[in-house]
Design a protein around this motif. Structure first.
Motif, PDB file in Angstrom:
ATOM      1  N   TRP A 288       3.963 -23.435 -33.114  1.00  0.00           N
ATOM      2  CA  TRP A 288       3.166 -23.790 -34.287  1.00  0.00           C
ATOM      3  C   TRP A 288       3.986 -23.722 -35.568  1.00  0.00           C
ATOM      4  CZ3 TRP A 288       0.991 -20.249 -38.100  1.00  0.00           C
ATOM      5  CH2 TRP A 288       0.110 -20.872 -38.998  1.00  0.00           C
ATOM      6  N   TYR A 289       4.816 -22.681 -35.737  1.00  0.00           N
ATOM      7  CA  TYR A 289       5.554 -22.544 -36.999  1.00  0.00           C
ATOM      8  C   TYR A 289       7.053 -22.829 -36.850  1.00  0.00           C
ATOM      9  CZ  TYR A 289       7.093 -17.698 -35.744  1.00  0.00           C
ATOM     10  OH  TYR A 289       7.669 -16.600 -35.160  1.00  0.00           O
ATOM     11  N   ASP A 290       7.461 -23.386 -35.740  1.00  0.00           N
ATOM     12  CA  ASP A 290       8.895 -23.513 -35.412  1.00  0.00           C
ATOM     13  C   ASP A 290       9.731 -24.129 -36.530  1.00  0.00           C
ATOM     14  OD1 ASP A 290      11.177 -23.457 -33.589  1.00  0.00           O
ATOM     15  OD2 ASP A 290      10.965 -25.633 -33.595  1.00  0.00           O
ATOM     16  N   ASP A 291       9.262 -25.184 -37.161  1.00  0.00           N
ATOM     17  CA  ASP A 291      10.062 -25.849 -38.196  1.00  0.00           C
ATOM     18  C   ASP A 291       9.593 -25.506 -39.596  1.00  0.00           C
ATOM     19  OD1 ASP A 291       7.656 -27.098 -37.945  1.00  0.00           O
ATOM     20  OD2 ASP A 291       8.440 -29.149 -38.082  1.00  0.00           O
ATOM     21  N   ARG A 292       8.770 -24.457 -39.726  1.00  0.00           N
ATOM     22  CA  ARG A 292       8.197 -24.130 -41.046  1.00  0.00           C
ATOM     23  C   ARG A 292       8.471 -22.698 -41.498  1.00  0.00           C
ATOM     24  NH1 ARG A 292       2.083 -25.618 -40.789  1.00  0.00           N
ATOM     25  NH2 ARG A 292       2.332 -24.982 -38.617  1.00  0.00           N
ATOM     26  N   VAL A 293       9.192 -21.921 -40.700  1.00  0.00           N
ATOM     27  CA  VAL A 293       9.518 -20.548 -41.090  1.00  0.00           C
ATOM     28  C   VAL A 293      11.015 -20.323 -40.926  1.00  0.00           C
ATOM     29  CG1 VAL A 293       9.152 -18.094 -40.628  1.00  0.00           C
ATOM     30  CG2 VAL A 293       7.229 -19.682 -40.438  1.00  0.00           C
ATOM     31  N   PHE A 294      11.681 -19.918 -42.015  1.00  0.00           N
ATOM     32  CA  PHE A 294      13.114 -19.632 -41.997  1.00  0.00           C
ATOM     33  C   PHE A 294      13.316 -18.171 -42.394  1.00  0.00           C
ATOM     34  CE2 PHE A 294      12.775 -24.144 -42.397  1.00  0.00           C
ATOM     35  CZ  PHE A 294      13.864 -24.663 -41.710  1.00  0.00           C
ATOM     36  N   LEU A 295      13.962 -17.408 -41.517  1.00  0.00           N
ATOM     37  CA  LEU A 295      14.220 -15.991 -41.769  1.00  0.00           C
ATOM     38  C   LEU A 295      15.683 -15.789 -42.100  1.00  0.00           C
ATOM     39  CD1 LEU A 295      12.183 -14.282 -38.891  1.00  0.00           C
ATOM     40  CD2 LEU A 295      11.488 -14.696 -41.249  1.00  0.00           C
ATOM     41  N   PHE A 296      15.939 -15.007 -43.129  1.00  0.00           N
ATOM     42  CA  PHE A 296      17.308 -14.721 -43.557  1.00  0.00           C
ATOM     43  C   PHE A 296      17.892 -13.592 -42.711  1.00  0.00           C
ATOM     44  CE2 PHE A 296      20.489 -12.690 -46.310  1.00  0.00           C
ATOM     45  CZ  PHE A 296      21.217 -13.787 -46.707  1.00  0.00           C
ATOM     46  N   ASP A 297      19.084 -13.793 -42.192  1.00  0.00           N
ATOM     47  CA  ASP A 297      19.784 -12.759 -41.438  1.00  0.00           C
ATOM     48  C   ASP A 297      20.535 -11.886 -42.433  1.00  0.00           C
ATOM     49  OD1 ASP A 297      21.284 -11.163 -39.813  1.00  0.00           O
ATOM     50  OD2 ASP A 297      22.333 -12.791 -38.784  1.00  0.00           O
ATOM     51  N   ASN A 298      19.970 -10.710 -42.765  1.00  0.00           N
ATOM     52  CA  ASN A 298      20.569  -9.902 -43.830  1.00  0.00           C
ATOM     53  C   ASN A 298      21.915  -9.301 -43.468  1.00  0.00           C
ATOM     54  OD1 ASN A 298      19.855  -7.737 -42.181  1.00  0.00           O
ATOM     55  ND2 ASN A 298      17.957  -7.339 -43.288  1.00  0.00           N
ATOM     56  N   ALA A 299      22.309  -9.376 -42.211  1.00  0.00           N
ATOM     57  CA  ALA A 299      23.607  -8.826 -41.821  1.00  0.00           C
ATOM     58  C   ALA A 299      24.757  -9.589 -42.468  1.00  0.00           C
ATOM     59  CB  ALA A 299      23.746  -8.849 -40.297  1.00  0.00           C
ATOM     60  N   ILE A 300      24.564 -10.860 -42.807  1.00  0.00           N
ATOM     61  CA  ILE A 300      25.671 -11.640 -43.365  1.00  0.00           C
ATOM     62  C   ILE A 300      25.930 -11.308 -44.828  1.00  0.00           C
ATOM     63  CG2 ILE A 300      25.139 -13.540 -41.805  1.00  0.00           C
ATOM     64  CD1 ILE A 300      24.277 -15.132 -44.295  1.00  0.00           C
ATOM     65  N   LEU A 301      25.055 -10.492 -45.450  1.00  0.00           N
ATOM     66  CA  LEU A 301      25.306 -10.102 -46.838  1.00  0.00           C
ATOM     67  C   LEU A 301      26.429  -9.087 -46.958  1.00  0.00           C
ATOM     68  CD1 LEU A 301      22.001  -9.651 -48.888  1.00  0.00           C
ATOM     69  CD2 LEU A 301      23.876 -11.215 -49.277  1.00  0.00           C
ATOM     70  N   GLN A 302      26.731  -8.387 -45.879  1.00  0.00           N
ATOM     71  CA  GLN A 302      27.739  -7.337 -45.949  1.00  0.00           C
ATOM     72  C   GLN A 302      29.105  -7.938 -46.286  1.00  0.00           C
ATOM     73  OE1 GLN A 302      27.567  -5.256 -42.248  1.00  0.00           O
ATOM     74  NE2 GLN A 302      25.409  -4.706 -42.478  1.00  0.00           N
ATOM     75  N   GLY A 303      29.673  -7.456 -47.394  1.00  0.00           N
ATOM     76  CA  GLY A 303      30.993  -7.924 -47.786  1.00  0.00           C
ATOM     77  C   GLY A 303      30.988  -9.262 -48.504  1.00  0.00           C
ATOM     78  N   GLU A 304      29.831  -9.867 -48.659  1.00  0.00           N
ATOM     79  CA  GLU A 304      29.768 -11.162 -49.331  1.00  0.00           C
ATOM     80  C   GLU A 304      29.551 -10.955 -50.834  1.00  0.00           C
ATOM     81  OE1 GLU A 304      30.285 -14.022 -47.861  1.00  0.00           O
ATOM     82  OE2 GLU A 304      30.475 -13.151 -45.863  1.00  0.00           O
ATOM     83  N   GLU A 305      29.651 -12.041 -51.577  1.00  0.00           N
ATOM     84  CA  GLU A 305      29.475 -11.970 -53.023  1.00  0.00           C
ATOM     85  C   GLU A 305      27.997 -11.846 -53.367  1.00  0.00           C
ATOM     86  OE1 GLU A 305      31.325 -15.329 -54.753  1.00  0.00           O
ATOM     87  OE2 GLU A 305      33.346 -14.778 -54.106  1.00  0.00           O
ATOM     88  N   THR A 306      27.727 -11.337 -54.582  1.00  0.00           N
ATOM     89  CA  THR A 306      26.361 -11.100 -55.025  1.00  0.00           C
ATOM     90  C   THR A 306      25.525 -12.371 -55.025  1.00  0.00           C
ATOM     91  OG1 THR A 306      27.242  -9.381 -56.458  1.00  0.00           O
ATOM     92  CG2 THR A 306      24.973 -10.051 -56.854  1.00  0.00           C
ATOM     93  N   GLY A 307      26.137 -13.494 -55.333  1.00  0.00           N
ATOM     94  CA  GLY A 307      25.382 -14.737 -55.461  1.00  0.00           C
ATOM     95  C   GLY A 307      24.940 -15.351 -54.157  1.00  0.00           C
ATOM     96  N   THR A 308      25.303 -14.785 -53.023  1.00  0.00           N
ATOM     97  CA  THR A 308      25.018 -15.393 -51.729  1.00  0.00           C
ATOM     98  C   THR A 308      23.540 -15.643 -51.509  1.00  0.00           C
ATOM     99  OG1 THR A 308      26.955 -14.347 -50.757  1.00  0.00           O
ATOM    100  CG2 THR A 308      25.297 -15.143 -49.236  1.00  0.00           C
ATOM    101  N   LEU A 309      22.710 -14.669 -51.822  1.00  0.00           N
ATOM    102  CA  LEU A 309      21.280 -14.816 -51.567  1.00  0.00           C
ATOM    103  C   LEU A 309      20.674 -15.938 -52.404  1.00  0.00           C
ATOM    104  CD1 LEU A 309      18.705 -13.960 -50.178  1.00  0.00           C
ATOM    105  CD2 LEU A 309      18.421 -12.169 -51.894  1.00  0.00           C
ATOM    106  N   LEU A 310      21.003 -15.986 -53.699  1.00  0.00           N
ATOM    107  CA  LEU A 310      20.480 -17.060 -54.545  1.00  0.00           C
ATOM    108  C   LEU A 310      20.928 -18.431 -54.047  1.00  0.00           C
ATOM    109  CD1 LEU A 310      20.875 -15.565 -58.140  1.00  0.00           C
ATOM    110  CD2 LEU A 310      18.735 -16.105 -56.971  1.00  0.00           C
ATOM    111  N   GLU A 311      22.164 -18.513 -53.596  1.00  0.00           N
ATOM    112  CA  GLU A 311      22.668 -19.779 -53.069  1.00  0.00           C
ATOM    113  C   GLU A 311      21.914 -20.162 -51.799  1.00  0.00           C
ATOM    114  OE1 GLU A 311      26.772 -18.937 -52.556  1.00  0.00           O
ATOM    115  OE2 GLU A 311      27.173 -18.796 -54.713  1.00  0.00           O
ATOM    116  N   THR A 312      21.609 -19.163 -50.965  1.00  0.00           N
ATOM    117  CA  THR A 312      20.874 -19.427 -49.736  1.00  0.00           C
ATOM    118  C   THR A 312      19.454 -19.877 -50.032  1.00  0.00           C
ATOM    119  OG1 THR A 312      22.187 -17.746 -48.597  1.00  0.00           O
ATOM    120  CG2 THR A 312      20.168 -18.454 -47.516  1.00  0.00           C
ATOM    121  N   VAL A 313      18.823 -19.248 -51.026  1.00  0.00           N
ATOM    122  CA  VAL A 313      17.475 -19.654 -51.425  1.00  0.00           C
ATOM    123  C   VAL A 313      17.486 -21.099 -51.904  1.00  0.00           C
ATOM    124  CG1 VAL A 313      15.632 -19.285 -53.109  1.00  0.00           C
ATOM    125  CG2 VAL A 313      16.691 -17.323 -51.982  1.00  0.00           C
TER     126      VAL A 313
END
Length: 245
Positions: free
Chosen positions: A104-129
């Motif tokens: 039902w929600y397969d193409d309508r829900v996107f979950l962020f994998d927070n593990a990839i934030l480790q060691g990345e730049e601060t702007g990563t989340l905003l860019e992903t959004v």
């Protein structure tokens, strides 16, 4: 004629008119009171209204968020309780219903994998959004929560980072006509009287928000025998029509 979705709660819709695209919604409340659960519930209502959603949690793994989401969609009729020989209870969605929910929600829900934030730049989340909005058509964004969404370093001005981060969210919401929810903790626990200044972090956060929702427990008198299980949802800021309660 402004585009909006229902909040999923009739009394809240009656008060604020629904959630309007272009708004930044701040959801606050003490730890452990259930604001993340409420935020997840808002997302299920958005999906039910044919919106594609993006969900970031800085404290929970993506599979845990998905399990939470599945159970809220399934409801109590389709959840089984499994009890171990030690008396521990675990709740799972019926297998056939789980597959139906995922389809039902397969193409309508996107979950962020927070593990990839480790060691990345601060702007990563905003860019992903921004990518979620532009490339995948996400129109409802849940960011849980502010303190995990930005990087705090010893040589940084945390309040300035928070202010800049939230300002970008507010601008993004209006530029792309999307709805953005941001979970923010209060400054301290046990507040009997709450004002918007009690939201943790830069005062600019509440200035930039269009709606502020506080999720809390009802106040108790000294003769209450047991803690109450119910919750109170307060609207403490509503820029669009000014009605609060």
């Amino acid at each position: 004629d402004m585009e909006k979705i229902s909040t999923g709660f009739q009394n809240l819709d009656r008060l604020i008119g629904g959630f309007f695209f272009g708004q930044l919604i701040v959801l606050t409340g003490e730890r452990g009171y259930g604001k993340s659960t409420l935020g997840s519930q808002f997302m299920t209502y958005a999906v039910e209204q044919n919106c594609t959603v993006f969900y970031y949690s800085g404290e929970l793994m993506d599979w845990f968020v998905q399990d939470w989401f599945d159970k809220q969609i399934a409801g109590s009729d389709y959840i089984n309780c499994l009890e171990s020989n030690l008396g521990y209870k675990n709740y799972v969605v019926n297998g056939d219903k789980l597959q139906q929910i995922h389809s039902w929600y397969d193409d309508r829900v996107f979950l962020f994998d927070n593990a990839i934030l480790q060691g990345e730049e601060t702007g990563t989340l905003l860019e992903t959004v921004r990518t979620a909005i532009k490339q995948y058509g996400c129109r409802v964004i849940m960011l849980d929560n502010l303190m995990t969404a930005i990087e705090d370093t010893l040589d940084s001005d945390l309040y300035r980072q928070q202010s800049n981060f939230v300002r970008e969210l507010a601008e993004m919401a209006k530029a792309y006509e999307v709805l953005i929810f941001l979970v923010v903790h209060p400054r301290k626990a046990g507040l009997t009287r709450f004002s918007n200044d009690d939201v943790m972090g830069s005062s600019n956060i509440t200035n930039l928000a269009d709606v502020i929702l506080r999720y809390t427990k009802p106040s108790r008198s000294e003769d209450d025998p047991e803690p109450r299980p119910d919750r109170v949802l307060q609207v403490t800021k509503n820029r669009l029509n000014g009605r609060i309660d």
